[in-house]
Write a protein that holds these residues in place. Structure first.
Motif, PDB file in Angstrom:
ATOM      1  N   ILE A  17      -7.478   1.181   5.411  1.00  0.00           N
ATOM      2  CA  ILE A  17      -6.269   0.946   4.620  1.00  0.00           C
ATOM      3  C   ILE A  17      -6.646   0.367   3.256  1.00  0.00           C
ATOM      4  O   ILE A  17      -6.122   0.792   2.220  1.00  0.00           O
ATOM      5  CB  ILE A  17      -5.283   0.024   5.380  1.00  0.00           C
ATOM      6  CG1 ILE A  17      -4.756   0.734   6.632  1.00  0.00           C
ATOM      7  CG2 ILE A  17      -4.138  -0.415   4.478  1.00  0.00           C
ATOM      8  CD1 ILE A  17      -4.030  -0.179   7.614  1.00  0.00           C
ATOM      9  N   ASP A  21      -6.124   2.102  -0.520  1.00  0.00           N
ATOM     10  CA  ASP A  21      -5.533   1.377  -1.632  1.00  0.00           C
ATOM     11  C   ASP A  21      -6.448   1.410  -2.860  1.00  0.00           C
ATOM     12  O   ASP A  21      -5.987   1.648  -3.974  1.00  0.00           O
ATOM     13  CB  ASP A  21      -5.241  -0.068  -1.207  1.00  0.00           C
ATOM     14  CG  ASP A  21      -4.400  -0.801  -2.225  1.00  0.00           C
ATOM     15  OD1 ASP A  21      -3.275  -0.356  -2.507  1.00  0.00           O
ATOM     16  OD2 ASP A  21      -4.884  -1.831  -2.743  1.00  0.00           O
ATOM     17  N   ASP A  48       3.162   1.924  -2.747  1.00  0.00           N
ATOM     18  CA  ASP A  48       2.794   1.268  -1.496  1.00  0.00           C
ATOM     19  C   ASP A  48       3.105   2.159  -0.293  1.00  0.00           C
ATOM     20  O   ASP A  48       2.324   2.217   0.664  1.00  0.00           O
ATOM     21  CB  ASP A  48       3.528  -0.072  -1.356  1.00  0.00           C
ATOM     22  CG  ASP A  48       3.066  -1.097  -2.394  1.00  0.00           C
ATOM     23  OD1 ASP A  48       1.969  -0.927  -2.972  1.00  0.00           O
ATOM     24  OD2 ASP A  48       3.816  -2.072  -2.625  1.00  0.00           O
ATOM     25  N   ASN A  49       4.229   2.847  -0.347  1.00  0.00           N
ATOM     26  CA  ASN A  49       4.586   3.781   0.720  1.00  0.00           C
ATOM     27  C   ASN A  49       3.591   4.932   0.803  1.00  0.00           C
ATOM     28  O   ASN A  49       3.357   5.475   1.882  1.00  0.00           O
ATOM     29  CB  ASN A  49       5.999   4.325   0.519  1.00  0.00           C
ATOM     30  CG  ASN A  49       7.058   3.272   0.762  1.00  0.00           C
ATOM     31  OD1 ASN A  49       6.826   2.263   1.419  1.00  0.00           O
ATOM     32  ND2 ASN A  49       8.239   3.500   0.203  1.00  0.00           N
ATOM     33  N   ASP A  52       0.865   4.026   3.067  1.00  0.00           N
ATOM     34  CA  ASP A  52       1.314   4.144   4.455  1.00  0.00           C
ATOM     35  C   ASP A  52       1.353   5.603   4.910  1.00  0.00           C
ATOM     36  O   ASP A  52       0.936   5.917   6.033  1.00  0.00           O
ATOM     37  CB  ASP A  52       2.702   3.518   4.634  1.00  0.00           C
ATOM     38  CG  ASP A  52       2.707   2.016   4.399  1.00  0.00           C
ATOM     39  OD1 ASP A  52       1.635   1.383   4.492  1.00  0.00           O
ATOM     40  OD2 ASP A  52       3.794   1.474   4.110  1.00  0.00           O
ATOM     41  N   GLU A  53       1.845   6.490   4.053  1.00  0.00           N
ATOM     42  CA  GLU A  53       1.918   7.908   4.418  1.00  0.00           C
ATOM     43  C   GLU A  53       0.535   8.508   4.644  1.00  0.00           C
ATOM     44  O   GLU A  53       0.339   9.315   5.559  1.00  0.00           O
ATOM     45  CB  GLU A  53       2.652   8.706   3.338  1.00  0.00           C
ATOM     46  CG  GLU A  53       4.147   8.481   3.319  1.00  0.00           C
ATOM     47  CD  GLU A  53       4.841   9.350   2.282  1.00  0.00           C
ATOM     48  OE1 GLU A  53       4.747  10.593   2.396  1.00  0.00           O
ATOM     49  OE2 GLU A  53       5.465   8.782   1.364  1.00  0.00           O
ATOM     50  N   VAL A  55      -2.210   6.828   5.548  1.00  0.00           N
ATOM     51  CA  VAL A  55      -2.744   6.250   6.784  1.00  0.00           C
ATOM     52  C   VAL A  55      -2.086   6.926   7.990  1.00  0.00           C
ATOM     53  O   VAL A  55      -2.770   7.275   8.973  1.00  0.00           O
ATOM     54  CB  VAL A  55      -2.547   4.718   6.807  1.00  0.00           C
ATOM     55  CG1 VAL A  55      -2.905   4.141   8.170  1.00  0.00           C
ATOM     56  CG2 VAL A  55      -3.392   4.068   5.704  1.00  0.00           C
ATOM     57  N   GLU A  56      -0.783   7.149   7.941  1.00  0.00           N
ATOM     58  CA  GLU A  56      -0.079   7.838   9.030  1.00  0.00           C
ATOM     59  C   GLU A  56      -0.611   9.253   9.221  1.00  0.00           C
ATOM     60  O   GLU A  56      -0.723   9.730  10.356  1.00  0.00           O
ATOM     61  CB  GLU A  56       1.427   7.867   8.766  1.00  0.00           C
ATOM     62  CG  GLU A  56       2.097   6.524   8.955  1.00  0.00           C
ATOM     63  CD  GLU A  56       3.554   6.522   8.506  1.00  0.00           C
ATOM     64  OE1 GLU A  56       4.147   7.614   8.287  1.00  0.00           O
ATOM     65  OE2 GLU A  56       4.117   5.418   8.366  1.00  0.00           O
ATOM     66  N   ASP A  59      -3.738   8.863  11.091  1.00  0.00           N
ATOM     67  CA  ASP A  59      -3.422   8.456  12.463  1.00  0.00           C
ATOM     68  C   ASP A  59      -3.027   9.679  13.291  1.00  0.00           C
ATOM     69  O   ASP A  59      -3.425   9.816  14.448  1.00  0.00           O
ATOM     70  CB  ASP A  59      -2.287   7.430  12.491  1.00  0.00           C
ATOM     71  CG  ASP A  59      -2.718   6.039  12.069  1.00  0.00           C
ATOM     72  OD1 ASP A  59      -3.943   5.776  11.975  1.00  0.00           O
ATOM     73  OD2 ASP A  59      -1.822   5.203  11.811  1.00  0.00           O
TER      74      ASP A  59
END
Length: 171
Positions: A17, A21, A48-49, A52-53, A55-56, A59
């Motif tokens: 993560i 960044d 910032d989102n 997250d997107e 990383v998702e 995942d």
């Protein structure tokens, strides 16, 4: 009354993560979008989102026990840049960003944080130069020192370490 704590993130995922960044911080197109607020009032939140997107996305790849595909990640980056920041990339920079993100993912899964550490060191050096330059600029008000604060973003360099550890999964 019990309080529920957030589940602890595996150190490998935490490093990934952080790496995402750092990569986004160095991406010139995204930096311009943020500086110029091309995503509207919520530009910083959209950035910032974006972390997250991404990383998702990884995942989801890990959950399917697949290898990340550069083209899928490039498409995701293009979509986010277009939808959230109104940028239609023509410089092919999404390819280089995808390449380094996949490298970081592969390294972090194997417990290797060398690229993330390198990016963190580069960020720290940029920040240190930025504060040094601002102090110099204050002391030499009116002097032509613009070149002192300029630096090349440089290209991302990547290694091709292909490890298939599941260490990125959360505990």
């Amino acid at each position: 009354m019990s309080t529920s704590a957030k589940p602890k993130i595996h150190p490998n995922k935490e490093a990934f993560i952080e790496g995402v960044d750092h990569v986004l911080e160095k991406w010139t197109a995204l930096s311009l979008a943020i500086t110029n607020m091309w995503g509207g009032e919520s530009t910083k939140e959209k950035r910032d989102n974006m972390v997250d997107e991404i990383v998702e996305h990884f995942d989801g790849v890990a959950a399917k026990k697949k290898t990340p595909e550069a083209t899928d990640l490039e498409d995701l980056l293009l979509d986010i840049m277009d939808e959230d920041f109104n940028i239609s990339l023509e410089d092919q920079s999404e390819k280089e960003v995808a390449k380094i993100l996949i490298t970081i993912y592969t390294e972090c899964r194997a417990g290797n944080f060398s690229t993330v550490d390198k990016l963190a060191d580069e960020r720290d050096a940029r920040e240190a130069r930025g504060s040094e330059n601002s102090a110099v600029q204050k002391s030499q008000a009116g002097g032509n020192i613009a070149a002192a604060g300029q630096e090349s973003d440089g290209e991302f360099s990547a290694t091709d370490d292909e490890s298939d550890s599941d260490a990125m999964d959360e505990d």
